[in-house]
Design a protein around this motif. Sequence first.
Motif, PDB file in Angstrom:
ATOM      1  N   HIS A  82     -65.407 -40.781  -9.019  1.00 23.68           N
ATOM      2  CA  HIS A  82     -64.760 -40.706 -10.337  1.00 23.68           C
ATOM      3  C   HIS A  82     -63.642 -41.733 -10.458  1.00 23.68           C
ATOM      4  N   VAL A  85     -64.997 -45.127 -11.409  1.00 24.92           N
ATOM      5  CA  VAL A  85     -65.260 -45.223 -12.849  1.00 24.92           C
ATOM      6  C   VAL A  85     -63.952 -45.552 -13.556  1.00 24.92           C
ATOM      7  N   VAL A  86     -62.923 -44.844 -13.142  1.00 27.70           N
ATOM      8  CA  VAL A  86     -61.623 -44.993 -13.769  1.00 27.70           C
ATOM      9  C   VAL A  86     -61.064 -46.387 -13.544  1.00 27.70           C
ATOM     10  N   ASN A 104     -71.592 -46.371 -14.837  1.00 25.32           N
ATOM     11  CA  ASN A 104     -70.637 -45.259 -14.841  1.00 25.32           C
ATOM     12  C   ASN A 104     -71.295 -43.892 -14.812  1.00 25.32           C
ATOM     13  N   ALA A 105     -72.361 -43.753 -15.583  1.00 18.48           N
ATOM     14  CA  ALA A 105     -72.913 -42.432 -15.822  1.00 18.48           C
ATOM     15  C   ALA A 105     -73.318 -41.719 -14.528  1.00 18.48           C
ATOM     16  N   PRO A 106     -74.166 -42.312 -13.697  1.00 17.48           N
ATOM     17  CA  PRO A 106     -74.552 -41.594 -12.484  1.00 17.48           C
ATOM     18  C   PRO A 106     -73.362 -41.330 -11.559  1.00 17.48           C
ATOM     19  N   VAL A 108     -70.332 -40.570 -12.396  1.00 22.24           N
ATOM     20  CA  VAL A 108     -69.654 -39.369 -12.891  1.00 22.24           C
ATOM     21  C   VAL A 108     -70.444 -38.127 -12.484  1.00 22.24           C
ATOM     22  N   LEU A 109     -71.746 -38.171 -12.728  1.00 26.30           N
ATOM     23  CA  LEU A 109     -72.563 -36.965 -12.533  1.00 26.30           C
ATOM     24  C   LEU A 109     -72.788 -36.655 -11.065  1.00 26.30           C
ATOM     25  N   VAL A 110     -72.955 -37.667 -10.243  1.00 20.30           N
ATOM     26  CA  VAL A 110     -73.109 -37.392  -8.815  1.00 20.30           C
ATOM     27  C   VAL A 110     -71.776 -36.904  -8.238  1.00 20.30           C
ATOM     28  N   GLU A 145     -54.480 -37.958 -10.773  1.00 22.28           N
ATOM     29  CA  GLU A 145     -55.209 -39.157 -11.226  1.00 22.28           C
ATOM     30  C   GLU A 145     -54.871 -39.476 -12.682  1.00 22.28           C
TER      31      GLU A 145
ATOM     32  N   VAL B  86     -71.208 -40.428 -20.313  1.00 23.43           N
ATOM     33  CA  VAL B  86     -72.558 -40.810 -19.975  1.00 23.43           C
ATOM     34  C   VAL B  86     -73.300 -41.352 -21.191  1.00 23.43           C
ATOM     35  N   ALA B 105     -61.922 -43.171 -18.679  1.00 26.32           N
ATOM     36  CA  ALA B 105     -61.199 -42.671 -17.525  1.00 26.32           C
ATOM     37  C   ALA B 105     -60.591 -41.282 -17.738  1.00 26.32           C
ATOM     38  N   VAL B 108     -63.217 -38.465 -17.873  1.00 24.74           N
ATOM     39  CA  VAL B 108     -63.736 -38.053 -16.568  1.00 24.74           C
ATOM     40  C   VAL B 108     -62.742 -37.134 -15.872  1.00 24.74           C
ATOM     41  N   LEU B 109     -61.486 -37.540 -15.864  1.00 20.79           N
ATOM     42  CA  LEU B 109     -60.486 -36.812 -15.076  1.00 20.79           C
ATOM     43  C   LEU B 109     -60.109 -35.483 -15.710  1.00 20.79           C
ATOM     44  N   VAL B 146     -78.316 -35.782 -14.335  1.00 21.87           N
ATOM     45  CA  VAL B 146     -78.808 -36.997 -13.666  1.00 21.87           C
ATOM     46  C   VAL B 146     -80.301 -37.158 -13.931  1.00 21.87           C
ATOM     47  N   LEU B 149     -80.783 -38.573 -17.220  1.00 22.24           N
ATOM     48  CA  LEU B 149     -80.389 -39.978 -17.187  1.00 22.24           C
ATOM     49  C   LEU B 149     -81.510 -40.851 -16.642  1.00 22.24           C
TER      50      LEU B 149
END
Lengths: 320, 320
Positions: A82, A85-86, A104-106, A108-110, A145, B86, B105, B108-109, B146, B149
């Motif tokens: 994460h 991505v940030v 970015n997408a995977p 975040v999700l993983v 964060e 995503v 960012a 996500v956080l 995922v 995706l």
Amino acid sequence: MQNIRRVVDSEFNAVNDFIIDQLHSRVALVENIGHYIIEAGGKRLRPLLALLSAQLIDDRCDQNHIKLAAVIEFIHTATLLHDDVVDISELRRGRPTANANWGNAPSVLVGDFLYSRAFQILVEIGNMPLMGLLSDTTNTIAEGEVLQLTRAGQAETDEQTYFDVIRSKTAVLFAAACAGSAILSNKLDAQQALYDYGMNLGIAFQLVDDILDYEGDPAETGKNIGDDLAEGKPTLPLIYVLQNGSEEEKAIIRQAISDKSAERLPEILDIVQRTGALDYCRQQAEQYSALAEQALAAMPENEAKTQMLRLCEIALGRKN
Amino acid sequence: MQNIRRVVDSEFNAVNDFIIDQLHSRVALVENIGHYIIEAGGKRLRPLLALLSAQLIDDRCDQNHIKLAAVIEFIHTATLLHDDVVDISELRRGRPTANANWGNAPSVLVGDFLYSRAFQILVEIGNMPLMGLLSDTTNTIAEGEVLQLTRAGQAETDEQTYFDVIRSKTAVLFAAACAGSAILSNKLDAQQALYDYGMNLGIAFQLVDDILDYEGDPAETGKNIGDDLAEGKPTLPLIYVLQNGSEEEKAIIRQAISDKSAERLPEILDIVQRTGALDYCRQQAEQYSALAEQALAAMPENEAKTQMLRLCEIALGRKN
């Protein structure tokens, strides 16, 4: 580092095996990214702390300590995913980040997959106070964060806020790794001491990390020098200059932070050197490292303790 | 919807209050984004399901059910925040998404903050089987996202995979909301029936959602028609055409999916209409809605049940 591992060698290998096992997913991309980032060859410092802590207080690690160590690594890895991505980082540990490779997408999700897998393992362990510690820790990391994010480009950030950020985003997980083992061993009297050890070690560790961004050798660190600068992160080396530099030096740093620009990096490397900013940061790291050592004073004397004390030295001297 | 809420009206308000209370953070941006997304005026359907389920099986909701309802909404909201990153969506419920406003960012956080806050609340509740259900659910959601995706842009996606995706990304949380209440009420015999109710209702709900992407009125749905098409999502309306359309129709759909393009949207709206794809999807939604109703057959007769059965109708008729 290998010497440090020796005292929990077979347990350390068991953690690695357990981690690989727990990366299993019916969705191939989850496994691929999971393996990619988990096997990036990090030091596994945090899980090691969980194992050493168990060994220190109880002369043994059981299966639950091994699971806890994996949980800690999963949470750490999720925050990396994460965080990348940030930060829009392109390199971590010398390799392209997951988000540079897959988007970015995977990432975040993983990251979400690993977070929730960590909690699934905690449910298997079935210890509610441990669950409390880890959910608090994860929450604090997220807050830290975001706090860091809101300070990007803000040259007026003070030292207190800086320490708040590094405690939250980095050191609490070190603390949880150590204190969590005490909870599992049912040695509640050792819990606070181990928490303090982990917290102070984690602060020292992050201070050195932030120093390396201004003096490390990219070939050794696998990081890009000046990354923090390019993101406008007001880390301690810069904060020191803003408090103690000449007006001209302050102006250069202030501008670089608010522009989020590493354009004047060579000049700034010189400034943090000559103003004593890096020396100051190193002193701070030494102080926190010493506090970590002191936290173990009342703990039993054994090989695990010896290695945990050595980690306090290593944290200061590390090159990556 | 307001009629449905009436049977748990005061509890529903208590959930809203508890949610606001739990959004508290020492970091202002966390609170701001949390409030922004939580107060976006969602239907709070998932927490409502938790309350109605408790009321159905035990004629009462206690404080832990209220907390569970908040947990479910937090998890849902966290998935929305991560899902928007995503999907690079710009509109949700007719307002700019959080990431359109603040960037990827913080989305996500703050999502991570909400996930971990959900687990903190679960620790307060202190029920390990419930914790297990929710960590499994969160893990499945991440896997489902995922999976979705990896299917974007893939015209050869089959119906089975489509249903796998919508079960995982949407319906499991409906199921967990309902079954979680049974765990808390210690009515383990009702757990499976409520799980099945939630799962089937969730599938029907998502089917209608995917239909609305091809026939909804943006003014009413707050969504952009053709969003799924522009993301190359092979949802059931398109899968149906790929199985049953003329060669020309198939080619148009196949191209649109692999190009991730809504350029030929008007034509495609016509195709999913005239081939009966939308009718087929609606029949499927009706079947799952009927399964949800059947799952409650052996449950006690009371006002909560009446409203839960009405939800099965509403899921089919909804415009947003």
